[in-house]
Design a protein around this motif. Structure first.
Motif, mmCIF file in Angstrom:
data_model
loop_
_atom_site.group_PDB
_atom_site.id
_atom_site.type_symbol
_atom_site.label_atom_id
_atom_site.label_comp_id
_atom_site.label_asym_id
_atom_site.label_seq_id
_atom_site.Cartn_x
_atom_site.Cartn_y
_atom_site.Cartn_z
ATOM 1 N N UNK A 66 48.473 -3.033 -35.981
ATOM 2 C CA UNK A 66 49.748 -2.466 -37.192
ATOM 3 C C UNK A 66 50.339 -3.558 -37.913
ATOM 4 N N UNK A 67 50.243 -4.679 -37.074
ATOM 5 C CA UNK A 67 51.040 -6.139 -37.569
ATOM 6 C C UNK A 67 50.408 -6.149 -39.245
ATOM 7 N N UNK A 68 49.252 -5.881 -39.739
ATOM 8 C CA UNK A 68 48.959 -6.052 -40.991
ATOM 9 C C UNK A 68 49.633 -5.143 -41.963
ATOM 10 N N UNK A 69 50.260 -4.221 -41.423
ATOM 11 C CA UNK A 69 51.283 -3.231 -42.393
ATOM 12 C C UNK A 69 52.381 -3.660 -42.361
ATOM 13 N N UNK A 70 52.982 -4.787 -41.926
ATOM 14 C CA UNK A 70 54.162 -5.525 -41.768
ATOM 15 C C UNK A 70 54.429 -6.096 -43.470
ATOM 16 N N UNK A 71 55.477 -5.246 -44.114
ATOM 17 C CA UNK A 71 55.995 -5.682 -45.389
ATOM 18 C C UNK A 71 55.952 -7.299 -45.802
ATOM 19 N N UNK A 72 56.511 -7.995 -44.610
ATOM 20 C CA UNK A 72 56.497 -9.355 -44.839
ATOM 21 C C UNK A 72 55.728 -10.147 -43.861
ATOM 22 N N UNK B 88 55.033 -14.009 -41.537
ATOM 23 C CA UNK B 88 55.654 -15.252 -41.070
ATOM 24 C C UNK B 88 55.321 -16.342 -42.154
ATOM 25 N N UNK B 89 56.660 -17.117 -42.486
ATOM 26 C CA UNK B 89 56.653 -17.950 -43.370
ATOM 27 C C UNK B 89 57.008 -17.576 -44.814
ATOM 28 N N UNK B 90 57.223 -16.282 -44.969
ATOM 29 C CA UNK B 90 57.388 -15.796 -46.206
ATOM 30 C C UNK B 90 59.105 -15.899 -46.357
ATOM 31 N N UNK B 91 59.438 -16.477 -47.615
ATOM 32 C CA UNK B 91 61.021 -16.677 -47.883
ATOM 33 C C UNK B 91 61.273 -15.439 -48.908
ATOM 34 N N UNK B 92 62.343 -14.717 -48.394
ATOM 35 C CA UNK B 92 62.691 -13.297 -49.002
ATOM 36 C C UNK B 92 64.222 -13.810 -49.565
ATOM 37 N N UNK C 189 61.553 -8.299 -36.887
ATOM 38 C CA UNK C 189 61.429 -9.714 -37.559
ATOM 39 C C UNK C 189 62.300 -10.438 -37.032
ATOM 40 N N UNK C 190 61.865 -11.867 -36.746
ATOM 41 C CA UNK C 190 63.024 -12.804 -36.603
ATOM 42 C C UNK C 190 63.027 -13.580 -38.075
ATOM 43 N N UNK C 191 64.290 -14.109 -38.538
ATOM 44 C CA UNK C 191 64.527 -14.960 -39.554
ATOM 45 C C UNK C 191 65.704 -15.858 -39.432
ATOM 46 N N UNK C 192 65.588 -16.762 -40.325
ATOM 47 C CA UNK C 192 66.618 -18.101 -40.521
ATOM 48 C C UNK C 192 66.973 -17.902 -41.851
ATOM 49 N N UNK D 147 61.100 -15.629 -42.772
ATOM 50 C CA UNK D 147 60.686 -14.857 -41.662
ATOM 51 C C UNK D 147 59.854 -15.885 -40.736
ATOM 52 N N UNK D 148 60.172 -15.869 -39.496
ATOM 53 C CA UNK D 148 59.901 -16.733 -38.654
ATOM 54 C C UNK D 148 58.629 -16.365 -37.365
ATOM 55 N N UNK D 149 59.140 -15.077 -37.123
ATOM 56 C CA UNK D 149 58.242 -14.097 -36.320
ATOM 57 C C UNK D 149 58.382 -12.903 -36.569
ATOM 58 N N UNK D 150 57.157 -12.107 -36.368
ATOM 59 C CA UNK D 150 56.963 -10.611 -36.208
ATOM 60 C C UNK D 150 56.207 -10.313 -35.086
ATOM 61 N N UNK D 151 56.956 -8.990 -34.440
ATOM 62 C CA UNK D 151 56.387 -8.368 -33.297
ATOM 63 C C UNK D 151 56.225 -6.702 -33.602
ATOM 64 N N UNK D 152 55.264 -6.157 -33.033
ATOM 65 C CA UNK D 152 55.242 -4.794 -32.889
ATOM 66 C C UNK D 152 55.751 -4.283 -31.678
#
Length: 201
Positions: free
Chosen positions: A58-64, A66-70, A195-198, A127-132
């Motif tokens: 499922x992670x491949x369906x995450x719109x954003x 890790x490392x992406x700046x939004x 999503x975790x983000x800074x 984005x610093x981390x993504x979990x399902x």
């Protein structure tokens, strides 16, 4: 985009909200069900393994990623009226900041952040981390990272200046997510991208 009705954009800009959860689309879950070749017995005996495999899929369906700046979406009007409070540090001089403000267009994005241009936004997150995970798997610490506040040993969120009080962070978050995503969302316990983000700008 963060919900302004519950002051979540302001919480991100203040650095008190560092997580967000978005429901995994049904299309992704349907595709997993189409390719899942495990039988009922195997899924039962190796439940943890199947669950981990599914979450990785499922992670491949995450719109954003890790490392992406939004860009953080704000209407141009909100940017102008909160200029003194949220002026990014990259504009060290007010002259440059006000030159930027004067360059913002007067169009549909002036009052509605659905129509803004991402490249004009003054604030961004990384984005610093993504979990399902299941929505109800959220921990109390993660509820606080979602913007839940502790005031006088009670937990709350902002709604038009009012602060409903709850005994635990999870109860406060359950109420907040139902108000944002629709009544019954917490009870349905859907899979979500956590999503975790800074704040980087």
């Amino acid at each position: 985009m963060f919900n302004d009705k519950y002051a979540l954009t302001a919480a991100v800009l203040a650095g008190t909200k560092t997580q967000t959860r978005r429901i995994v689309p049904e299309k992704a879950l349907s595709e997993w069900n189409d390719i899942d070749d495990g039988d009922e017995y195997s899924r039962s005996v190796y439940a943890a393994s199947y669950e981990a495999k599914m979450r990785n899929f499922l992670l491949k369906y995450a719109p954003f990623k890790v490392g992406e700046v939004v860009a953080i979406a704000q209407s141009y009007f909100d940017i102008k009226t909160s200029a003194n409070s949220y002026r990014p540090t990259i504009w060290e001089h007010y002259r440059e900041w006000h030159k930027y403000l004067d360059s913002l267009p007067i169009d549909k994005g002036y009052y509605n952040k659905m129509f803004i241009r991402a490249e004009l936004m003054p604030h961004q997150i990384e984005i610093t981390n993504i979990r399902v995970q299941r929505l109800q798997d959220i921990s109390e610490d993660d509820c606080l990272a979602e913007g839940i506040m502790c005031i006088n040993s009670r937990y709350t969120f902002i709604k038009k200046g009012k602060n409903p009080k709850f005994d635990t962070p999870r109860k406060a978050y359950a109420e907040l997510i139902d108000r944002i995503s629709g009544k019954g969302t917490w009870e349905k316990n859907p899979y979500v991208f956590a999503y975790n983000f800074n704040l980087v700008k």
